[in-house]
Design an enzyme around this catalytic site. Sequence first.
Site, PDB file in Angstrom:
ATOM      1  CD  GLU A  74      -2.270   1.887   0.365  1.00  0.00           C
ATOM      2  OE1 GLU A  74      -3.343   1.157  -0.037  1.00  0.00           O
ATOM      3  OE2 GLU A  74      -2.337   2.969   0.087  1.00  0.00           O
ATOM      4  CG  ASN A 153     -15.969   5.786   1.344  1.00  0.00           C
ATOM      5  OD1 ASN A 153     -16.462   5.430   2.673  1.00  0.00           O
ATOM      6  ND2 ASN A 153     -15.705   4.477   0.849  1.00  0.00           N
ATOM      7  N   GLY A 154     -17.906   8.425   2.193  1.00  0.00           N
ATOM      8  CA  GLY A 154     -19.029   8.909   2.634  1.00  0.00           C
ATOM      9  C   GLY A 154     -19.929   7.746   3.440  1.00  0.00           C
ATOM     10  CG  MET A 156     -23.878   7.424   1.456  1.00  0.00           C
ATOM     11  SD  MET A 156     -24.334   8.659   0.260  1.00  0.00           S
ATOM     12  CE  MET A 156     -22.623   9.438   0.107  1.00  0.00           C
ATOM     13  CD  GLU A 394     -25.767   9.026  -2.464  1.00  0.00           C
ATOM     14  OE1 GLU A 394     -24.918   9.702  -2.983  1.00  0.00           O
ATOM     15  OE2 GLU A 394     -25.725   7.623  -2.826  1.00  0.00           O
ATOM     16  CG  HIS A 479     -18.535   7.393  -7.137  1.00  0.00           C
ATOM     17  ND1 HIS A 479     -19.878   7.533  -7.304  1.00  0.00           N
ATOM     18  CD2 HIS A 479     -18.217   7.507  -6.020  1.00  0.00           C
ATOM     19  CE1 HIS A 479     -20.579   7.821  -6.058  1.00  0.00           C
ATOM     20  NE2 HIS A 479     -19.686   7.884  -5.279  1.00  0.00           N
ATOM     21  CG  ASN A 517     -23.106   6.155  -3.393  1.00  0.00           C
ATOM     22  OD1 ASN A 517     -24.241   5.731  -3.838  1.00  0.00           O
ATOM     23  ND2 ASN A 517     -22.591   7.301  -3.156  1.00  0.00           N
ATOM     24  CG  PHE A 519     -18.273   1.042  -0.658  1.00  0.00           C
ATOM     25  CD1 PHE A 519     -18.771  -0.014  -0.076  1.00  0.00           C
ATOM     26  CD2 PHE A 519     -17.973   2.366  -0.428  1.00  0.00           C
ATOM     27  CE1 PHE A 519     -19.341   0.359   1.376  1.00  0.00           C
ATOM     28  CE2 PHE A 519     -18.969   2.708   1.037  1.00  0.00           C
ATOM     29  CZ  PHE A 519     -19.532   1.671   1.776  1.00  0.00           C
TER      30      PHE A 519
END
Length: 542
Positions: A74, A153-154, A156, A394, A479, A517, A519
């Site tokens: 990473e 992220n949010g 969602m 959203e 996104h 969204n 993910f």
Amino acid sequence: MINNCTRRGFLGRAALGMAAMSAAAATGSSLVSAGPAAAAGREWVPAVVIGTGYGAAATALRLGEAGVDTVLLEMGKLWDSEASEGKLFPSTLAPDKRAYWFRDRTAAPLASFLWLDVVNRPITPYAGVLDRVHFDHMDVYVGRGVGGGSLVNGAMAVTPKRENFEAAFPGIDADEFYARYLPRARAGLGVNHIAPDWFEDAECYQYARVSRKAARKAGLSTTFVPSTYDFSYMAREQAKTAPRSALAGEVIYGNNHGKRSLDKTYLAHAVGTGKVGIRALRKVTAIRKEGRDYVLTVREIDEYGSTVATTELACRYLFLGAGSLGSTELLLRARETGALPGLSGEIGEGWGPNGNLMTARANHVWDPTGALQATMPSLAIDNSADPVNPVFAEIAPIPVGLETWVSMYLAIVRSPERAAFSYDRASDGLRLGWRPEQSQVHVAKAKALFDSINAANGTVYRHDLFGQNKAFADDFCYHPLGGCVLGSATDGYGRVHGAERLYVTDSALVPGYLGVNPFVTITALAERNIERVLAEDVRPGG
Ligand code: FAE
């Protein structure tokens, strides 16, 4: 499935934590060692996963469970040691060096407020958690660190409409995907739902209720949005019985509490198998083939960007989970420099921003949106059944701690627009062929919906927030999707055409648009693909 291995998750989290307290803390390059002891000379492991986002994390867990020694590389930090003020991450209102990936000034989605340049500020370049990658006509926000986008992220966690999924992936058995892999992904991610009664009373969601009222006046309906933010924790934040995070303006620069980011779910469980190690602050810069193995060039940096070492790591099975931008860049570079000349000509194609853009409306003074706003959206205008102009929008916060009367939205419009990446030899990086007219297609669709809301309510757009007097933020996205599209640059399970035992596991597989969204879908796709790859391709010893 993950619920059955809580002990392993606990051990994994402890291992991630212990790594922080050991030598790793000195450089920030955390480490849990894995795999066979390093051979003399170059290190070899059976499997390497590049990146630690959604696709990478799900892949690593299943490799570890199957007994395959696996190393994750990473480029960002392991976020495990608190700064002097006792927090891992800064709030949105007070960003510091931890907020951005090597920038000397913050680059927030909101450029200004009341046209004043009060949002962004100078910072020290550092291995911070959010990156804004610049391309000619479209910037892309991505997360950097162990956990990838899950850190910023949010949260969602939305399941796509079946017709959108089938259009994106005509070769996938949708019945099986919806019955088997999406539930597996949601369980692994810890998706939860807001209690509707609590929502109706919560001070921190007044902004969402005000937007719902305005949408209803225009004949539009709303739906709750599932989340990987723990809503029971949020209720305690609201009741002031737990330290505040979503209610303290924390989101795009990380959450100190409440969020089930991947380091607390999939990655913790992966490390808990005892077969998976994570190496942070390691950027893979090149991939080549030697015999049956892949050899990676890995640049290790410290938190201020100095190179600590450049090493090589060899493996038999290579999984690319570096995200749409990262995985595509590695493959294009390998193809164009001749390191992996047989790779498909489809690599780089099929990219899109998921029809994703932001806008904001000004409410009337008698419709205050509230000074206390939860940063995690929980409600969306769902116009996705409209056959002509489906939009999923959203209702987003503007968490500045003051009354603003602003209604903010993260809209996703149906998008046929795609662009291609190419490899730029001079900069050794990516170029993106996105054109401004393509963004205008998205703006027109979003405008049609929000014009109807403004007309029904006698309200107007806010032009002071996104720079250049724009009502729509059409020059950045959250996104990024595509670049190594499933069934095109890869086979139906992410195996890269033209290279054995080389796999794409992430958002690069998704062809540009999903309608919601992404993910949950990215995670489920990785779950599906690794199950097949483990069954057909992988032998634990390599
Ligand atoms: P991703 O999570 O991007 O992880 C890739 C990882 O690879 C990163 O940690 C990189 O640092 C690392 N990496 C890249 N290149 C290299 C390299 N060469 N060597 C080593 N490491 C490398 O991949 N989606 C939702 O579904 N719901 C939301 O609410 C939502 N909100 C968002 C808000 C923000 C501010 C942002 C930025 C994104 C949001 N997204 C949301 C998008 C979501 O986070 C994104 O689709 C996924 O994170 C993509 O997952 P990947 O597995 O593709």
